[in-house]
Motif scaffolding. Structure first.
Motif, mmCIF file in Angstrom:
data_model
loop_
_atom_site.group_PDB
_atom_site.id
_atom_site.type_symbol
_atom_site.label_atom_id
_atom_site.label_comp_id
_atom_site.label_asym_id
_atom_site.label_seq_id
_atom_site.Cartn_x
_atom_site.Cartn_y
_atom_site.Cartn_z
ATOM 1 N N PHE A 94 0.831 -1.197 0.000
ATOM 2 C CA PHE A 94 0.000 0.000 0.000
ATOM 3 C C PHE A 94 0.872 1.255 0.000
ATOM 4 O O PHE A 94 1.968 1.277 0.564
ATOM 5 N N ASP A 95 0.361 2.301 -0.626
ATOM 6 C CA ASP A 95 1.052 3.588 -0.635
ATOM 7 C C ASP A 95 0.817 4.364 0.651
ATOM 8 O O ASP A 95 1.628 5.233 1.015
ATOM 9 N N MET A 96 -0.289 4.076 1.318
ATOM 10 C CA MET A 96 -0.666 4.874 2.479
ATOM 11 C C MET A 96 -1.545 4.059 3.422
ATOM 12 O O MET A 96 -2.357 3.249 2.969
ATOM 13 N N VAL A 97 -1.346 4.260 4.708
ATOM 14 C CA VAL A 97 -2.301 3.812 5.736
ATOM 15 C C VAL A 97 -2.948 5.064 6.300
ATOM 16 O O VAL A 97 -2.271 6.030 6.649
ATOM 17 N N PHE A 98 -4.279 5.041 6.374
ATOM 18 C CA PHE A 98 -5.051 6.154 6.916
ATOM 19 C C PHE A 98 -5.768 5.658 8.152
ATOM 20 O O PHE A 98 -6.402 4.598 8.127
ATOM 21 N N THR A 99 -5.679 6.409 9.256
ATOM 22 C CA THR A 99 -6.406 6.042 10.464
ATOM 23 C C THR A 99 -6.718 7.307 11.251
ATOM 24 O O THR A 99 -5.858 8.168 11.405
ATOM 25 N N SER A 100 -7.968 7.435 11.696
ATOM 26 C CA SER A 100 -8.342 8.687 12.358
ATOM 27 C C SER A 100 -9.481 8.504 13.352
ATOM 28 O O SER A 100 -10.368 7.682 13.158
ATOM 29 N N TRP A 101 -9.423 9.282 14.434
ATOM 30 C CA TRP A 101 -10.514 9.555 15.364
ATOM 31 C C TRP A 101 -11.066 8.319 16.079
ATOM 32 O O TRP A 101 -11.881 7.588 15.550
ATOM 33 N N GLY A 102 -10.566 8.108 17.271
ATOM 34 C CA GLY A 102 -11.078 7.035 18.111
ATOM 35 C C GLY A 102 -10.582 5.674 17.691
ATOM 36 O O GLY A 102 -11.381 4.750 17.549
ATOM 37 N N THR A 103 -9.287 5.528 17.510
ATOM 38 C CA THR A 103 -8.753 4.266 17.001
ATOM 39 C C THR A 103 -7.848 3.554 18.008
ATOM 40 O O THR A 103 -8.223 2.523 18.559
ATOM 41 N N ILE A 104 -6.676 4.092 18.277
ATOM 42 C CA ILE A 104 -5.688 3.317 19.036
ATOM 43 C C ILE A 104 -6.068 3.121 20.496
ATOM 44 O O ILE A 104 -5.531 2.230 21.146
ATOM 45 N N THR A 105 -6.996 3.927 21.024
ATOM 46 C CA THR A 105 -7.432 3.704 22.402
ATOM 47 C C THR A 105 -8.104 2.349 22.577
ATOM 48 O O THR A 105 -8.186 1.825 23.682
ATOM 49 N N TRP A 106 -8.571 1.756 21.470
ATOM 50 C CA TRP A 106 -9.235 0.455 21.516
ATOM 51 C C TRP A 106 -8.261 -0.706 21.321
ATOM 52 O O TRP A 106 -8.689 -1.877 21.323
ATOM 53 N N LEU A 107 -6.987 -0.417 21.159
ATOM 54 C CA LEU A 107 -5.996 -1.454 20.863
ATOM 55 C C LEU A 107 -5.127 -1.729 22.083
ATOM 56 O O LEU A 107 -4.604 -0.806 22.708
ATOM 57 N N ASP A 108 -4.923 -2.993 22.393
ATOM 58 C CA ASP A 108 -4.160 -3.350 23.594
ATOM 59 C C ASP A 108 -2.664 -3.434 23.350
ATOM 60 O O ASP A 108 -1.887 -3.564 24.303
#
Length: 271
Positions: free
Chosen positions: A118-132
């Motif tokens: 992939f050329d890009m990963v996009f991630t935004s708003w209320g994401t990593i707080t749900w990851l352990d």
């Protein structure tokens, strides 16, 4: 799947059903289907031209942002752990007449679930707080990108995560960093969009972490930090006191010390 993730997924399955109805207009689905680009101002301004790019959208939820990127000319694959969210994302793509792929799966398994290059990963708003596991997240980001590919990340600033509003002031309530086996737990009877529908899966678990945890994980995964920005706006009322700042954004009210509410960054895979 452990109990934390099982509880979170049940909650997000319910939220996905409510968010797809968009009774309060929070997700601007009607405006999106009418042809409007409904990315929030921060990411809209910062992502640059994506026409012709192959983009992986981590934690895509019901797919609105994924499809906005597709409308801008990108070939986009959305990934989310909620099967209900993926169903709604595919339905929205069909209703909008836009081509995008949507895959159910954990972010950590992204290279296996959606592939690489992939050329890009996009991630935004209320994401990593749900990851352990922030390190596995960063490794998944690097794992799906081709060398030279970039991550765009925008989210709530980690500095305000430990705070809660109490009697008109912001007070620290939680530790700034959570152990993997000891996340913070929350009980919410309704979702964050203002829809008054009562949830049945009310308990969720979230992991607090600092800016250094996010940036450090990306550096360790072979990413280079290109830039990091802080913002005094958020696309939701993180605290009840926040006021409408226009363009679907919210700010702290006058009289409250200014604080960074959001953080965005770009990082590039170096090898």
């Amino acid at each position: 799947m452990d109990d934390f993730k099982r509880s979170n997924r049940a909650n997000w399955d319910e939220r996905a059903d409510l968010h797809a109805l968009d009774r309060t207009g929070f997700y601007a689905i009607d405006r999106f289907l009418a042809g409007e680009d409904v990315l929030y101002p921060i990411e809209s301004r910062e992502i640059d031209d994506v026409d012709g790019l192959r983009i992986a959208h981590f934690q895509c939820h019901i797919g609105i942002d994924t499809l906005c990127l597709a409308r801008r000319g990108a070939a986009v694959t959305g990934l989310d752990f909620s099967p209900r969210a993926i169903d709604h994302a595919r339905d929205l793509a069909a209703r909008a007449g836009l081509a995008a792929s949507f895959v159910e799966g954990e972010v950590y398994d992204a290279p296996e679930r959606i592939g690489t290059g992939f050329d890009m990963v996009f991630t935004s708003w209320g994401t990593i707080t749900w990851l352990d596991d922030i390190h596995s997240w960063a490794e998944a980001v690097a794992g799906v990108l081709e060398p030279g590919g970039r991550l765009y990340f925008a989210d709530t600033h980690p500095g305000i995560g430990p705070l809660e509003e109490e009697k008109g002031t912001l007070q620290p309530r939680y530790d700034w960093r959570s152990l993997r086996e000891r996340p913070e737990h929350f009980e919410s009877a309704t979702t964050y969009t203002g829809d008054a529908t009562q949830l049945t899966a009310t308990r969720t678990y979230e992991w607090m972490r600092g800016v250094s945890d996010v940036v450090g994980a990306l550096l360790r995964a072979g990413m280079r930090l290109d830039w990091l920005h802080e913002h005094e706006l958020l696309p939701y009322r993180h605290f009840p006191m926040m006021v409408d700042a226009g363009q679907r954004m919210f700010a702290l009210p006058p009289g409250i010390p200014r604080l960074p509410l959001a953080l965005s960054l770009q990082a590039t895979r170096t090898v």
